[in-house]
Scaffold this active site. Structure first.
Site, PDB file in Angstrom:
ATOM      1  N   CYS A 122       0.849  -1.196   0.000  1.00  0.00           N
ATOM      2  CA  CYS A 122       0.000   0.000   0.000  1.00  0.00           C
ATOM      3  C   CYS A 122       0.886   1.248   0.000  1.00  0.00           C
ATOM      4  O   CYS A 122       1.915   1.289   0.662  1.00  0.00           O
ATOM      5  CB  CYS A 122      -0.873  -0.040   1.250  1.00  0.00           C
ATOM      6  SG  CYS A 122      -1.689   1.520   1.588  1.00  0.00           S
ATOM      7  N   ASN A 156      12.175  -0.868  -6.432  1.00  0.00           N
ATOM      8  CA  ASN A 156      12.315  -1.490  -7.745  1.00  0.00           C
ATOM      9  C   ASN A 156      11.045  -1.301  -8.554  1.00  0.00           C
ATOM     10  O   ASN A 156       9.947  -1.648  -8.086  1.00  0.00           O
ATOM     11  CB  ASN A 156      12.584  -2.994  -7.602  1.00  0.00           C
ATOM     12  CG  ASN A 156      13.032  -3.616  -8.907  1.00  0.00           C
ATOM     13  OD1 ASN A 156      14.093  -3.284  -9.418  1.00  0.00           O
ATOM     14  ND2 ASN A 156      12.208  -4.475  -9.466  1.00  0.00           N
ATOM     15  N   GLU A 157      11.175  -0.705  -9.714  1.00  0.00           N
ATOM     16  CA  GLU A 157      10.055  -0.601 -10.657  1.00  0.00           C
ATOM     17  C   GLU A 157       8.725  -0.334  -9.959  1.00  0.00           C
ATOM     18  O   GLU A 157       7.786  -1.134 -10.042  1.00  0.00           O
ATOM     19  CB  GLU A 157       9.963  -1.867 -11.514  1.00  0.00           C
ATOM     20  CG  GLU A 157      11.151  -2.051 -12.415  1.00  0.00           C
ATOM     21  CD  GLU A 157      10.990  -3.177 -13.434  1.00  0.00           C
ATOM     22  OE1 GLU A 157      10.117  -4.046 -13.235  1.00  0.00           O
ATOM     23  OE2 GLU A 157      11.753  -3.189 -14.416  1.00  0.00           O
ATOM     24  N   CYS A 164      -7.370   0.691  -0.642  1.00  0.00           N
ATOM     25  CA  CYS A 164      -7.743   0.549   0.772  1.00  0.00           C
ATOM     26  C   CYS A 164      -8.353   1.868   1.267  1.00  0.00           C
ATOM     27  O   CYS A 164      -8.309   2.883   0.570  1.00  0.00           O
ATOM     28  CB  CYS A 164      -6.521   0.174   1.601  1.00  0.00           C
ATOM     29  SG  CYS A 164      -5.391   1.530   1.884  1.00  0.00           S
ATOM     30  N   GLU A 311      18.712  -2.169 -16.054  1.00  0.00           N
ATOM     31  CA  GLU A 311      18.490  -3.597 -16.317  1.00  0.00           C
ATOM     32  C   GLU A 311      18.358  -3.840 -17.807  1.00  0.00           C
ATOM     33  O   GLU A 311      17.665  -3.103 -18.513  1.00  0.00           O
ATOM     34  CB  GLU A 311      17.176  -4.067 -15.683  1.00  0.00           C
ATOM     35  CG  GLU A 311      17.179  -4.188 -14.196  1.00  0.00           C
ATOM     36  CD  GLU A 311      15.834  -4.701 -13.693  1.00  0.00           C
ATOM     37  OE1 GLU A 311      15.118  -5.398 -14.443  1.00  0.00           O
ATOM     38  OE2 GLU A 311      15.477  -4.378 -12.557  1.00  0.00           O
ATOM     39  N   LYS A 360      14.077 -18.448 -12.632  1.00  0.00           N
ATOM     40  CA  LYS A 360      15.309 -19.246 -12.652  1.00  0.00           C
ATOM     41  C   LYS A 360      15.835 -19.486 -14.058  1.00  0.00           C
ATOM     42  O   LYS A 360      17.008 -19.795 -14.236  1.00  0.00           O
ATOM     43  CB  LYS A 360      15.132 -20.559 -11.893  1.00  0.00           C
ATOM     44  CG  LYS A 360      14.120 -21.534 -12.453  1.00  0.00           C
ATOM     45  CD  LYS A 360      14.085 -22.790 -11.582  1.00  0.00           C
ATOM     46  CE  LYS A 360      13.119 -23.831 -12.115  1.00  0.00           C
ATOM     47  NZ  LYS A 360      11.700 -23.399 -12.002  1.00  0.00           N
TER      48      LYS A 360
HETATM   49  C1  GLA Z   1      12.143  -6.409 -14.013  1.00  0.00           C
HETATM   50  C2  GLA Z   1      12.546  -6.461 -12.554  1.00  0.00           C
HETATM   51  C3  GLA Z   1      13.566  -7.505 -12.252  1.00  0.00           C
HETATM   52  C4  GLA Z   1      13.265  -8.779 -12.994  1.00  0.00           C
HETATM   53  C5  GLA Z   1      13.189  -8.472 -14.466  1.00  0.00           C
HETATM   54  C6  GLA Z   1      12.943  -9.701 -15.300  1.00  0.00           C
HETATM   55  O1  GLA Z   1      12.814  -5.494 -14.763  1.00  0.00           O
HETATM   56  O2  GLA Z   1      12.986  -5.217 -12.061  1.00  0.00           O
HETATM   57  O3  GLA Z   1      13.559  -7.730 -10.870  1.00  0.00           O
HETATM   58  O4  GLA Z   1      12.064  -9.303 -12.559  1.00  0.00           O
HETATM   59  O5  GLA Z   1      12.131  -7.603 -14.703  1.00  0.00           O
HETATM   60  O6  GLA Z   1      12.923  -9.402 -16.662  1.00  0.00           O
HETATM   61 ZN    ZN Z   2      -3.668   1.534   0.380  1.00  0.00          ZN
END
Ligand code: GLA
Ligand code: ZN
Length: 684
Positions: A122, A156-157, A164, A311, A360
């Protein structure tokens, strides 16, 4: 430009590395030893660490374990590597989710989500914010002065939404702050439609898909929620680490967050890309164009500092079906393309494949086999060696006299509207059409919001500028008056910032005067339908003659001072202008009333570029499938070439002496670029 900031202050190397997850290998110290040997072999120098390491940082509430990270950081420092140290908020520990259900999101149906996956906390929960603050403070206090620390990687992203009660309350307060009174909201939203007139902010449900203005406001709100969360994370780090740059990894043209706003909080732009260049895909070059466009947009988000590709995949991501291996040459081309567009670092997701989990089989530098004798590792190591030779690019810049306008809010308003050709991804794909024609002529293009300063440009292209936010029309008007060349299209100037249609004729807000036309009606054609267009003799100066073909969208426009350069040749559209030119002030405004196709775009922009004397990387247009980017450093020209095609090409270079920085050979006159090859040339 020697003082242009580095990505990591004082670190004068092209960053090369990626996501490194030693937290998954703590029971296998011999693997971590091997990682350091391999990193050296791969020519890597910067790694993001700890992105999903919360349970390793804090295995149970309040008990922190940083011994493992101390060892990694120390070792990185000993090896001369830099760490882009992550805050772990992207994936919360299960113990936390179970003890504090409030931190889990509530979905659109009002159901609290279970603890699964990641990227699903959240945005408002005070508990989650406190937990994030606590861990960020720990990290910053412990590592702020560590010699390996190069940058902070925030979460991250970021993505997603929460419904909520706390988030609903935040939404209503956001509306109150924006509109002041509910009457002002009703007026802006045209709420009398379907009896949506509200009597208090508490009545406004963000899930109502029938109010076009609400849909745009909800996305603005969600961006402000995420921005607030990002600022919260950074504020904790800043208490101990005031100077280390902060970044957060973006997802290209991700449609649901306004990145132009989000990046206000960070110092460095970082992006993640997985284009998937498939050799036998007939659209492979279009994929490359899309990447270039995205790169230019990201470069322009913070033009005073280089950006980085955080990335990328050295091989195939497991989630792209079917899973196609990255063919030889493509990886280097993809990375040089980013550098050509102003990046000064590229990273991988991920360094080493984990043995379990749903990723993986995701491509990585180190495969399950564990050693360096793999095709992918060797490709990466070769690139790492090349990066040593490319250090002269550091501090060079991309200079552009042409801008394409691209804006998240415009896109949201466009796509929130029923009845326009807005899906799928038409807002961006039409922008790519214009962009592709410009880069075909070797032109550098800035991609930016219409709210930015346009005065540095000679040519501004505004594809489908559906919404005019306050001040935008006046800025465009001033730009043309002052001598600029503006290109507009159908679907321009239709609505205001509340997605309300302008009355009195389109394009609204005075742009009818600038373009010298009135766009009366607009038709969205079925995919296979076309309409003939006939050029006027005057169109010759734009390299146009004979007939053109209109498709996708055709508008009926009337001349109000402009001159028709082409008119429709059939149907009841016959005789009405499809392309117009209007001198206004000291500049000129062109209006494309229809989508006229790739050949038209190439001729039209080629002629404008020649007439305006806009600098190009090469003196002739590029062969199909080839891209070039130009960076400059004082007098020095750096040309980045990629051949995204299965054919070999010979490219005629501008006069002068060049050095191929990768092959370390002089090149004069012609560059041979075999299929899928890429390189960087530097002028002497
Ligand atoms: C995203 C995420 C990573 C991983 C890649 C896989 O960019 O930030 O943690 O999951 O995708 O392609
Ligand atoms: Zn929320």
């Amino acid at each position: 430009m020697a003082d242009r900031k580095r990505l990591i202050p004082g670190f004068s190397r092209i960053l090369h590395g990626g996501d490194y997850n030693p937290d998954q290998w703590l029971a296998h110290p011999e693997v971590i030893d091997e990682d350091f040997r391999l990193m050296h072999l791969a020519g890597c120098n910067a790694f993001s660490v700890g992105i999903f390491a919360w349970t390793s940082y804090e295995p149970e509430e309040g008990r922190y374990e940083f011994g493992w990270l101390d060892r990694i950081m120390d070792r990185m420092a000993e090896e001369g590597q830099k760490v882009i140290l992550a805050t772990p908020s992207g994936a919360k520990p299960a113990w936390m989710s179970l003890r504090y259900p409030q931190i889990r999101r509530v979905d659109r149906r009002g159901l609290r989500e279970p603890h699964t996956g990641r990227h699903n906390h959240c945005w408002s929960s005070p508990t989650y914010r406190q937990k994030v603050r606590a861990i960020n403070l720990q990290l910053a206090a412990r590592y702020h002065a560590h010699p390996a620390l190069g940058m902070w990687h925030i979460s991250n992203e970021y993505s997603g939404e929460c419904f909520c009660d706390l988030c609903l309350h935040a939404w209503q307060r956001w509306l109150e702050q924006k509109y002041g009174t509910v009457d002002a909201l009703n007026a802006a939203w045209w709420s009398a439609f379907w009896s949506h007139t509200f009597t208090s902010f508490e009545e406004v449900d963000p899930r109502d898909g029938s109010i076009d203005a609400l849909k745009v406001d909800y996305l603005r709100f969600n961006t402000s929620q995420v921005l607030d969360f990002l600022r919260w994370e950074i504020a904790a780090l800043r208490e101990h680490s005031p100077d280390t740059p902060c970044t957060t990894n973006l997802m290209g043209l991700f449609p649901w967050l306004d990145y132009s706003k989000l990046v206000e909080a960070v110092d460095v732009i970082a992006d993640d890309q997985y284009p998937g260049f498939v050799p036998d895909d007939p659209d492979v070059f279009r994929t490359a164009i899309r990447v270039s466009f995205k790169d230019d947009l990201h470069r322009c988000l913070k033009p005073d500092r280089p950006w980085m590709l955080m990335e990328s995949c050295p091989d195939a991501p497991q989630w792209k079906h079917p899973v196609r291996l990255k063919r030889p040459g493509v990886h280097q081309a993809e990375m040089l393309q980013a550098l050509g567009h102003g990046a000064e670092g590229t990273g991988y997701f991920q360094w080493r494949k984990g043995r379990g989990g749903c990723e993986k089989l995701h491509g990585a530098v180190v495969d399950h086999v564990g050693h360096e004798h793999t095709r992918v590792f060797q490709t990466v190591a070769k690139l790492g060696a090349h990066y040593q030779r490319l250090t002269p690019i550091l501090g060079s810049v991309v200079e552009s006299q042409v801008a394409i306008l691209y804006d998240w809010e415009v896109r949201w308003a466009f796509e929130a509207t029923d009845g326009v050709r807005a899906h799928p991804d038409t807002y961006e794909s039409v922008a790519f059409d214009h962009y592709q024609a410009l880069v075909h002529h070797g032109v550098s293009v800035d991609v930016l919001s219409p709210e930015r300063d346009l005065s540095p440009y000679r040519l501004v292209v505004a594809p489908q500028l559906w919404m005019l936010k306050p001040g935008v029309a006046a800025r465009l008007r001033k730009f043309v008056e002052a001598g600029g060349i503006l290109v507009g299209t159908y679907y321009t100037g239709i609505v205001d910032e509340s997605n309300r249609c302008f009355t009195g004729g389109w394009p609204g807000e005075g742009l009818m005067e600038v373009f010298g036309i009135w766009n009366e009606e607009t038709e969205w054609l079925p995919d296979e339908t076309t309409r003939r267009v006939v050029t006027e003799p005057t169109a010759k100066r734009l390299a146009l003659e004979g007939e053109l073909v209109a498709a996708q969208v055709c508008a009926i426009a009337h001349l109000r001072g402009a001159q028709a350069l082409a008119t429709y040749g059939e149907d009841f559209f016959a005789g009405s202008p499809a392309l117009t030119e209007h001198r206004w002030g000291s500049g000129t405004a062109y209006y494309q009333a229809a989508w006229l196709g790739a050949d038209f775009f190439q001729r039209f922009y080629g002629a404008l570029v020649r007439q305006l004397g806009i600098p190009t990387a090469l003196s002739a247009p590029l062969p199909a499938g080839v891209l070039v980017q130009r960076r400059t450093k004082g007098e020095r020209q750096l040309l980045f070439f990629q051949n995204y095609s299965p054919s070999d090409h010979e490219i005629t270079l501008p006069a002068g002496k060049y050095q191929d920085l990768l092959g370390q050979v002089p090149v004069n006159g012609t560059l041979r670029l075999p299929a899928w090859a890429s390189t960087v040339l530097s002028s002497a």
